[in-house]
Design an enzyme around this catalytic site. Structure first.
Site, short mmCIF file in Angstrom:
data_model
loop_
_atom_site.label_atom_id
_atom_site.label_comp_id
_atom_site.label_asym_id
_atom_site.label_seq_id
_atom_site.Cartn_x
_atom_site.Cartn_y
_atom_site.Cartn_z
N TYR A 33 0.75 -5.03 -7.30
CA TYR A 33 -0.52 -5.64 -7.65
C TYR A 33 -1.64 -4.61 -7.58
O TYR A 33 -1.45 -3.50 -7.07
CB TYR A 33 -0.83 -6.82 -6.72
CG TYR A 33 -1.27 -6.43 -5.32
CD1 TYR A 33 -0.37 -5.92 -4.40
CD2 TYR A 33 -2.60 -6.57 -4.94
CE1 TYR A 33 -0.78 -5.57 -3.12
CE2 TYR A 33 -3.02 -6.22 -3.65
CZ TYR A 33 -2.11 -5.73 -2.75
OH TYR A 33 -2.52 -5.36 -1.50
N ARG A 52 -2.84 3.97 -10.65
CA ARG A 52 -2.07 3.69 -9.43
C ARG A 52 -1.03 2.61 -9.69
O ARG A 52 0.09 2.68 -9.19
CB ARG A 52 -3.01 3.27 -8.29
CG ARG A 52 -2.27 3.05 -6.97
CD ARG A 52 -3.21 2.83 -5.81
NE ARG A 52 -3.95 1.58 -5.94
CZ ARG A 52 -4.91 1.19 -5.11
NH1 ARG A 52 -5.27 1.96 -4.09
NH2 ARG A 52 -5.53 0.05 -5.30
N ARG A 100 18.88 -15.68 -9.17
CA ARG A 100 18.66 -14.95 -7.92
C ARG A 100 19.84 -14.05 -7.56
O ARG A 100 20.97 -14.52 -7.40
CB ARG A 100 18.38 -15.91 -6.77
CG ARG A 100 17.94 -15.20 -5.50
CD ARG A 100 17.56 -16.17 -4.39
NE ARG A 100 17.07 -15.43 -3.22
CZ ARG A 100 17.87 -14.82 -2.33
NH1 ARG A 100 19.18 -14.87 -2.48
NH2 ARG A 100 17.35 -14.15 -1.33
N HIS A 102 20.06 -9.98 -5.50
CA HIS A 102 19.21 -8.91 -4.99
C HIS A 102 19.08 -7.73 -5.97
O HIS A 102 18.00 -7.19 -6.15
CB HIS A 102 19.73 -8.39 -3.65
CG HIS A 102 19.51 -9.34 -2.52
ND1 HIS A 102 20.07 -10.60 -2.47
CD2 HIS A 102 18.78 -9.23 -1.39
CE1 HIS A 102 19.70 -11.21 -1.36
NE2 HIS A 102 18.91 -10.41 -0.68
N LYS A 149 1.92 -0.07 -3.90
CA LYS A 149 1.09 -1.27 -3.68
C LYS A 149 1.91 -2.51 -4.05
O LYS A 149 1.68 -3.15 -5.07
CB LYS A 149 -0.21 -1.17 -4.49
CG LYS A 149 -1.29 -2.10 -3.97
CD LYS A 149 -2.64 -1.71 -4.52
CE LYS A 149 -3.71 -2.73 -4.21
NZ LYS A 149 -3.91 -3.04 -2.80
N GLU A 182 -3.88 2.87 8.79
CA GLU A 182 -4.89 2.27 7.91
C GLU A 182 -5.10 0.83 8.33
O GLU A 182 -4.45 0.35 9.26
CB GLU A 182 -4.44 2.34 6.44
CG GLU A 182 -3.17 1.55 6.17
CD GLU A 182 -2.70 1.61 4.73
OE1 GLU A 182 -3.54 1.80 3.82
OE2 GLU A 182 -1.49 1.44 4.50
N LEU A 207 -1.69 3.54 1.92
CA LEU A 207 -2.01 3.39 0.50
C LEU A 207 -3.14 4.36 0.16
O LEU A 207 -4.11 4.48 0.91
CB LEU A 207 -2.46 1.96 0.21
CG LEU A 207 -2.74 1.71 -1.27
CD1 LEU A 207 -1.44 1.58 -2.04
CD2 LEU A 207 -3.58 0.46 -1.46
N1 PMP Z 1 -4.78 0.03 2.36
C1 PMP Z 1 -4.27 -1.18 2.14
C2 PMP Z 1 -3.06 -1.61 2.93
C3 PMP Z 1 -4.86 -2.04 1.21
O1 PMP Z 1 -4.34 -3.26 0.97
C4 PMP Z 1 -6.03 -1.62 0.51
C5 PMP Z 1 -6.73 -2.55 -0.44
N2 PMP Z 1 -6.06 -2.64 -1.65
C6 PMP Z 1 -6.52 -0.34 0.76
C7 PMP Z 1 -5.87 0.46 1.70
C8 PMP Z 1 -7.73 0.19 0.05
O2 PMP Z 1 -7.41 0.48 -1.29
P1 PMP Z 1 -8.53 0.37 -2.44
O3 PMP Z 1 -9.68 1.22 -2.00
O4 PMP Z 1 -7.84 0.91 -3.64
O5 PMP Z 1 -8.88 -1.07 -2.55
#
Ligand code: PMP
Length: 285
Positions: A33, A52, A100, A102, A149, A182, A207
């Site tokens: 996403y 991304r 379904r 895997h 993501k 993070e 991320l």
């Molecule tokens: N880390 C995580 C785990 C996130 O979910 C997000 C938000 N998408 C971010 C960092 C920040 O990413 P962005 O600045 O692209 O929204």
């Protein structure tokens, strides 16, 4: 006005917008996403978000279901149909619908594409930024490919809920070495006592936030001191400032970490300046 979603080529009222129960996103979290900020009805950093997305898809070997240009057109159209002025547009692509099993579905299974958009409460966000937010720490119990993501967000969901229950806005994940990786939906930053901005390097353990990338551009342009390295919770609690970054909140000052005030307990000067300057550096389309 009823909200409109894009689902596999159609624009539908939200109440009629649905995916098959054998969608692999629903059954296996087998999808990715993006969340892009909408400002004045326009998209913030669309190009980087789509880049991304393409990377996340390719890491999971899901085909890009349409060209970046067509996808961009859909994002804009969903924003337009929902009359979003300030808010977010959400895009999800899964490996599609199949019996379904895997392992990957048969070749030719079409990825599912869903796009929604909604307004956010601008006044509340501004008030939060003026006051600063609290964060708590939780152990980082995620898999080792959170650079993708993916919609598989269970640890993030539980972390955010823990934060809510403790009156905090965000939870910072702490790895086995004691370093902050993070936030559950944001990147983590501090400013040391000598005014150096610190954020963790990007690798498979975080991320690569789009907002993070733009903030690094601002820091470089303004000649601020920067150290790209991990930091501990102890260091964060002794920092002069802290903040988090994400597309839906840009730069959000952090004033409390695990119940301890950061600096003088008010939003920091650097965080506030980065927030103020953000849109001069972001791409708006
Ligand atoms: N880390 C995580 C785990 C996130 O979910 C997000 C938000 N998408 C971010 C960092 C920040 O990413 P962005 O600045 O692209 O929204």
């Amino acid at each position: 006005m009823s909200r409109i979603a894009y689902v596999n080529g159609r624009y539908l009222p939200l109440a009629h917008a649905s995916v098959n129960i054998e969608d692999r996103g629903y059954q296996f979290s087998d999808g990715v996403y993006e969340v892009c900020e909408v400002r004045g009805g326009r998209l913030v950093d669309e190009r980087r978000h789509i880049e991304r997305l393409q990377r996340s898809l390719s890491e999971l070997r899901i085909a890009m279901p349409m060209t970046p240009e067509s996808l961009g057109a859909v994002l804009h159209e969903v924003v337009r149909r929902n009359r979003v002025r300030w808010g977010i547009v959400y895009l999800q692509i899964t490996r599609g619908v199949a019996r379904r099993d895997h392992a990957f579905p048969p070749p030719g299974t079409r990825p599912s594409v869903v796009v929604t958009a909604r307004n956010l409460d601008f006044a509340t966000a501004e008030r939060l930024a003026g006051e600063g937010v609290a964060v708590i720490s939780v152990p980082d119990n995620r898999w080792d490919r959170v650079d993708i993501k993916s919609v598989s967000l269970l640890p993030n969901v539980l972390a955010k809920q823990t934060a809510r229950e403790q009156g905090a806005r965000e939870a910072w994940f702490v790895d086995r070495q004691g370093f902050v990786t993070e936030g559950s939906s944001s990147n983590a930053w501090i400013v040391t006592r000598n005014g150096t901005v610190v954020t963790r390097q990007v690798d498979n353990a975080i991320l690569k936030g789009i907002t993070r990338t733009v903030v690094l551009d601002i820091i470089a342009a303004q000649g601020l001191k920067l150290d790209i390295r991990p930091f501990t919770m102890e260091e964060a609690q002794q920092a002069r400032e802290a903040f988090i970054t994400s597309a839906s909140q840009t730069v959000m000052p952090v004033v409390k970490i695990d119940s301890r005030p950061v600096g003088n307990g008010a939003p920091g000067l650097i965080a506030s300046a980065l927030r103020r300057d953000f849109y001069r550096f972001a791409e708006i389309s």
